[in-house]
Design a protein around this motif. Structure first.
Motif, short mmCIF file in Angstrom:
data_model
loop_
_atom_site.label_atom_id
_atom_site.label_comp_id
_atom_site.label_asym_id
_atom_site.label_seq_id
_atom_site.Cartn_x
_atom_site.Cartn_y
_atom_site.Cartn_z
N UNK A 49 0.83 -1.20 0.00
CA UNK A 49 0.00 0.00 0.00
C UNK A 49 0.87 1.25 0.00
N UNK A 50 1.91 1.26 0.82
CA UNK A 50 2.82 2.40 0.87
C UNK A 50 3.49 2.62 -0.48
N UNK A 51 3.90 1.54 -1.13
CA UNK A 51 4.51 1.68 -2.46
C UNK A 51 3.50 2.26 -3.46
N UNK A 52 2.30 1.72 -3.44
CA UNK A 52 1.26 2.17 -4.38
C UNK A 52 0.93 3.64 -4.19
N UNK A 53 0.77 4.07 -2.95
CA UNK A 53 0.40 5.45 -2.68
C UNK A 53 1.55 6.40 -3.02
N UNK A 54 2.78 5.95 -2.82
CA UNK A 54 3.93 6.77 -3.21
C UNK A 54 3.97 6.95 -4.72
N UNK A 55 3.69 5.89 -5.46
CA UNK A 55 3.64 5.97 -6.92
C UNK A 55 2.55 6.95 -7.35
N UNK A 56 1.38 6.89 -6.72
CA UNK A 56 0.28 7.79 -7.08
C UNK A 56 0.66 9.25 -6.85
N UNK A 57 1.38 9.52 -5.77
CA UNK A 57 1.82 10.88 -5.49
C UNK A 57 2.78 11.36 -6.58
N UNK A 58 3.70 10.49 -6.97
CA UNK A 58 4.65 10.84 -8.04
C UNK A 58 3.91 11.19 -9.32
N UNK A 59 2.96 10.35 -9.71
CA UNK A 59 2.23 10.58 -10.96
C UNK A 59 1.38 11.85 -10.90
#
Length: 202
Positions: free
Chosen positions: A99-109
């Motif tokens: 979840x932490x990885x996914x949410x970090x990716x979403x912030x980047x995008x």
């Protein structure tokens, strides 16, 4: 076999470290789904990272599926505990790390958008989800001096350390390391392990 994808992706790096720990030989090809789109597409038309190209030329995508398959052919111990209660706890920790990885990716995008086109409310929600995942992990690893489930790193250790490193790489202003001292120390120890150090994120 070839693992295709950039190690600055938490999913590619998670798969790569897992393959090493499981003793599965592979060559890493560092291709970006953005900068090397055409080359990546020639290997896998889905342009999905990570992609594992098997010896027979077939493709396997998604880090969890790659790791699951690698477990079935490895002669080394599983990266997950076998006892049911420990396995459940490991899966819960891995879920929070992913979840932490996914949410970090979403912030980047979201930050790739022009400033006037960003959805501030959605971004704030995602940041809250990211903090919630790390809050769980910070509590759960309290008292951990070495690895979570044995004398060697397992999948929970890999997923947590890789997620933390990715967040600190791409959006450190969102998650202050000083607010998560246990996670920061845990990830630092993990990065000193030879199989982590052999596959740095940059």
């Amino acid at each position: 076999m070839e693992l295709i994808g950039m190690l600055d992706s938490p999913y590619v790096r998670r798969a790569a470290i897992s393959l090493r720990l499981l003793g599965i030989p592979f060559t890493h090809r560092s291709l970006s789904v953005f900068r090397n789109f055409d080359e990546f597409q020639s290997i896998n038309p889905q342009v999905k990272a990570p992609t594992l190209v098997l010896d027979d030329g077939s493709l396997l995508v998604d880090s969890s599926l790659i790791i699951d398959w690698a477990e079935t052919i490895s002669d080394r111990p599983s990266l997950l505990p076998t006892e049911s209660a420990a396995r459940l706890r490991a899966l819960r920790l891995i879920g929070s790390a992913l979840t932490a990885s996914e949410k970090s990716v979403q912030i980047v995008y979201e930050h790739k958008r022009e400033a006037d086109k960003r959805d501030a409310a959605w971004l704030q929600r995602v940041k809250g989800q990211l903090h919630a995942a790390y809050d769980v992990l910070e509590r759960e690893i309290d008292g951990t001096k070495g690895w979570l489930f044995g004398s060697e790193p397992g999948q929970a250790d890999i997923s947590i350390a890789v997620a933390w490193g990715f967040t600190q790489l791409v959006t450190p202003e969102t998650v202050d390391a000083a607010s998560y001292p246990r996670l920061a120390a845990f990830a630092m120890r993990a990065e000193q392990h030879p199989d982590f150090a052999a596959l740095p994120p940059v």
